[in-house]
Design a protein around this motif. Sequence first.
Motif, mmCIF file in Angstrom:
data_model
loop_
_atom_site.group_PDB
_atom_site.id
_atom_site.type_symbol
_atom_site.label_atom_id
_atom_site.label_comp_id
_atom_site.label_asym_id
_atom_site.label_seq_id
_atom_site.Cartn_x
_atom_site.Cartn_y
_atom_site.Cartn_z
ATOM 1 N N LYS A 135 29.294 5.539 -139.634
ATOM 2 C CA LYS A 135 30.582 5.304 -138.983
ATOM 3 C C LYS A 135 30.736 3.854 -138.524
ATOM 4 O O LYS A 135 31.842 3.315 -138.479
ATOM 5 C CB LYS A 135 30.717 6.255 -137.796
ATOM 6 C CG LYS A 135 32.076 6.220 -137.121
ATOM 7 C CD LYS A 135 32.129 7.248 -135.993
ATOM 8 C CE LYS A 135 33.490 7.218 -135.313
ATOM 9 N NZ LYS A 135 33.557 8.199 -134.189
ATOM 10 N N ASN A 136 29.636 3.206 -138.201
ATOM 11 C CA ASN A 136 29.686 1.838 -137.668
ATOM 12 C C ASN A 136 29.467 0.762 -138.727
ATOM 13 O O ASN A 136 29.387 -0.419 -138.389
ATOM 14 C CB ASN A 136 28.628 1.691 -136.569
ATOM 15 C CG ASN A 136 28.864 2.645 -135.404
ATOM 16 O OD1 ASN A 136 30.003 2.860 -135.014
ATOM 17 N ND2 ASN A 136 27.783 3.204 -134.865
ATOM 18 N N MET B 13 34.450 15.146 -139.099
ATOM 19 C CA MET B 13 33.091 15.457 -138.649
ATOM 20 C C MET B 13 32.924 16.968 -138.471
ATOM 21 O O MET B 13 31.954 17.573 -138.917
ATOM 22 C CB MET B 13 32.816 14.721 -137.333
ATOM 23 C CG MET B 13 31.462 15.040 -136.711
ATOM 24 S SD MET B 13 30.106 14.266 -137.601
ATOM 25 C CE MET B 13 28.747 14.590 -136.502
ATOM 26 N N ARG B 14 33.900 17.590 -137.778
ATOM 27 C CA ARG B 14 33.820 19.020 -137.534
ATOM 28 C C ARG B 14 33.876 19.804 -138.832
ATOM 29 O O ARG B 14 33.158 20.783 -139.017
ATOM 30 C CB ARG B 14 34.966 19.446 -136.602
ATOM 31 C CG ARG B 14 34.921 20.901 -136.190
ATOM 32 C CD ARG B 14 36.032 21.212 -135.208
ATOM 33 N NE ARG B 14 35.905 20.402 -134.008
ATOM 34 C CZ ARG B 14 36.814 20.389 -133.028
ATOM 35 N NH1 ARG B 14 37.902 21.130 -133.124
ATOM 36 N NH2 ARG B 14 36.630 19.649 -131.953
ATOM 37 N N PHE C 282 23.178 14.231 -138.952
ATOM 38 C CA PHE C 282 23.868 13.798 -137.734
ATOM 39 C C PHE C 282 23.660 12.299 -137.514
ATOM 40 O O PHE C 282 24.620 11.552 -137.267
ATOM 41 C CB PHE C 282 23.356 14.598 -136.531
ATOM 42 C CG PHE C 282 23.863 14.090 -135.215
ATOM 43 C CD1 PHE C 282 25.146 14.397 -134.791
ATOM 44 C CD2 PHE C 282 23.055 13.287 -134.404
ATOM 45 C CE1 PHE C 282 25.625 13.922 -133.580
ATOM 46 C CE2 PHE C 282 23.533 12.816 -133.190
ATOM 47 C CZ PHE C 282 24.816 13.135 -132.780
ATOM 48 N N PHE C 283 22.412 11.861 -137.598
ATOM 49 C CA PHE C 283 22.125 10.437 -137.393
ATOM 50 C C PHE C 283 22.713 9.599 -138.530
ATOM 51 O O PHE C 283 23.149 8.458 -138.307
ATOM 52 C CB PHE C 283 20.616 10.213 -137.284
ATOM 53 C CG PHE C 283 20.036 10.678 -135.979
ATOM 54 C CD1 PHE C 283 20.333 10.015 -134.801
ATOM 55 C CD2 PHE C 283 19.198 11.781 -135.927
ATOM 56 C CE1 PHE C 283 19.803 10.439 -133.587
ATOM 57 C CE2 PHE C 283 18.668 12.213 -134.720
ATOM 58 C CZ PHE C 283 18.971 11.543 -133.545
ATOM 59 N N TRP C 284 22.732 10.162 -139.743
ATOM 60 C CA TRP C 284 23.320 9.449 -140.888
ATOM 61 C C TRP C 284 24.809 9.225 -140.674
ATOM 62 O O TRP C 284 25.316 8.117 -140.875
ATOM 63 C CB TRP C 284 23.066 10.243 -142.159
ATOM 64 C CG TRP C 284 23.667 9.621 -143.388
ATOM 65 C CD1 TRP C 284 23.146 8.617 -144.153
ATOM 66 C CD2 TRP C 284 24.915 9.972 -144.001
ATOM 67 N NE1 TRP C 284 23.972 8.319 -145.196
ATOM 68 C CE2 TRP C 284 25.080 9.136 -145.130
ATOM 69 C CE3 TRP C 284 25.896 10.902 -143.701
ATOM 70 C CZ2 TRP C 284 26.199 9.215 -145.947
ATOM 71 C CZ3 TRP C 284 27.014 10.979 -144.522
ATOM 72 C CH2 TRP C 284 27.154 10.144 -145.634
ATOM 73 N N LEU C 285 25.530 10.266 -140.264
ATOM 74 C CA LEU C 285 26.974 10.152 -140.032
ATOM 75 C C LEU C 285 27.271 9.168 -138.901
ATOM 76 O O LEU C 285 28.222 8.386 -138.968
ATOM 77 C CB LEU C 285 27.563 11.527 -139.714
ATOM 78 C CG LEU C 285 27.672 12.505 -140.873
ATOM 79 C CD1 LEU C 285 28.002 13.908 -140.374
ATOM 80 C CD2 LEU C 285 28.729 12.040 -141.875
ATOM 81 N N LYS C 286 26.440 9.226 -137.872
ATOM 82 C CA LYS C 286 26.635 8.329 -136.730
ATOM 83 C C LYS C 286 26.435 6.874 -137.146
ATOM 84 O O LYS C 286 27.198 5.980 -136.740
ATOM 85 C CB LYS C 286 25.654 8.707 -135.620
ATOM 86 C CG LYS C 286 25.877 7.958 -134.314
ATOM 87 C CD LYS C 286 24.932 8.469 -133.233
ATOM 88 C CE LYS C 286 25.160 7.720 -131.924
ATOM 89 N NZ LYS C 286 24.241 8.201 -130.852
ATOM 90 N N ALA C 287 25.414 6.616 -137.971
ATOM 91 C CA ALA C 287 25.155 5.244 -138.425
ATOM 92 C C ALA C 287 26.207 4.773 -139.420
ATOM 93 O O ALA C 287 26.642 3.623 -139.381
ATOM 94 C CB ALA C 287 23.759 5.153 -139.050
#
Length: 258
Positions: free
Chosen positions: A156-157, A1-2, A149-154
């Motif tokens: 991941k799950n 992520m970083r 950011f929201f794409w990566l967060k979604a």
Amino acid sequence: MRNTVRFLLIISTLWLSACSNVFEHDFDVRAQKALQDLMAIQDSYYQENGKYAVNLSQVEKYNLKYHTGIVYLDIESADKNGYRAISLPAESVTARVFAFDSTKGGFYEMDDDEVSNYVLGALNSIRKEQKDLRIMDGASIFMIFILLFFWLKALKNLESREHKSIMYLFLISLGPLLWSMMALNHMHKDIAVSSLVLTGVGAAGVISLFGSVMGAVGFTKVFQRPTPGPVIGFSVSTLFISLFSLGTMIYILTTYYK
């Protein structure tokens, strides 16, 4: 992520610095062309005379064509070892000044310190407009970051390969979206529609058309079976983003390409 965020920050910085060279004012293009023509003429003059011309009147026979009312071109100094010449729009609206200097490695674009010696009066106003434009560009990129950011967060799950393919389609659509926002920020009637701009418009148009078709297909599929809410949201977003980008590319072509 970083590492992803770091990579995106680097790309954003490079993009912002390159915008002035992608969306170039027509007068700046003419100024560069006039100076490049003069450089070629100076090479021919040197071959014939063993020295460089010290003023433009000495190269009249080479039929140097530039519009003095649009471009200011001047040979500031010259001898047998080299020369210095400058070129800029007669009424600059971008504060870009171009120079050829044998002692500085040849052709280059002046930095802010040198520019202030050639662009007078409106320089502060021009720089304020450029600052406002950079803020608009920065806001556009920031919006892309938020979406990522929201794409990566979604993402991941998610475990389903089909759901991930819909998500990756959204990621692809962000490229044309960023180009569309930058084009809308920069394009106006005096911007030169260069081959680079046309390539960007063409590539963004093709990707957007693909995204529109595939987005429509994905949009119908997500309602035919149980689908996580985020995937539905990104599917709908992909379709609307692709249609917006495609419409923007059509607008750019029909409005500015003549």
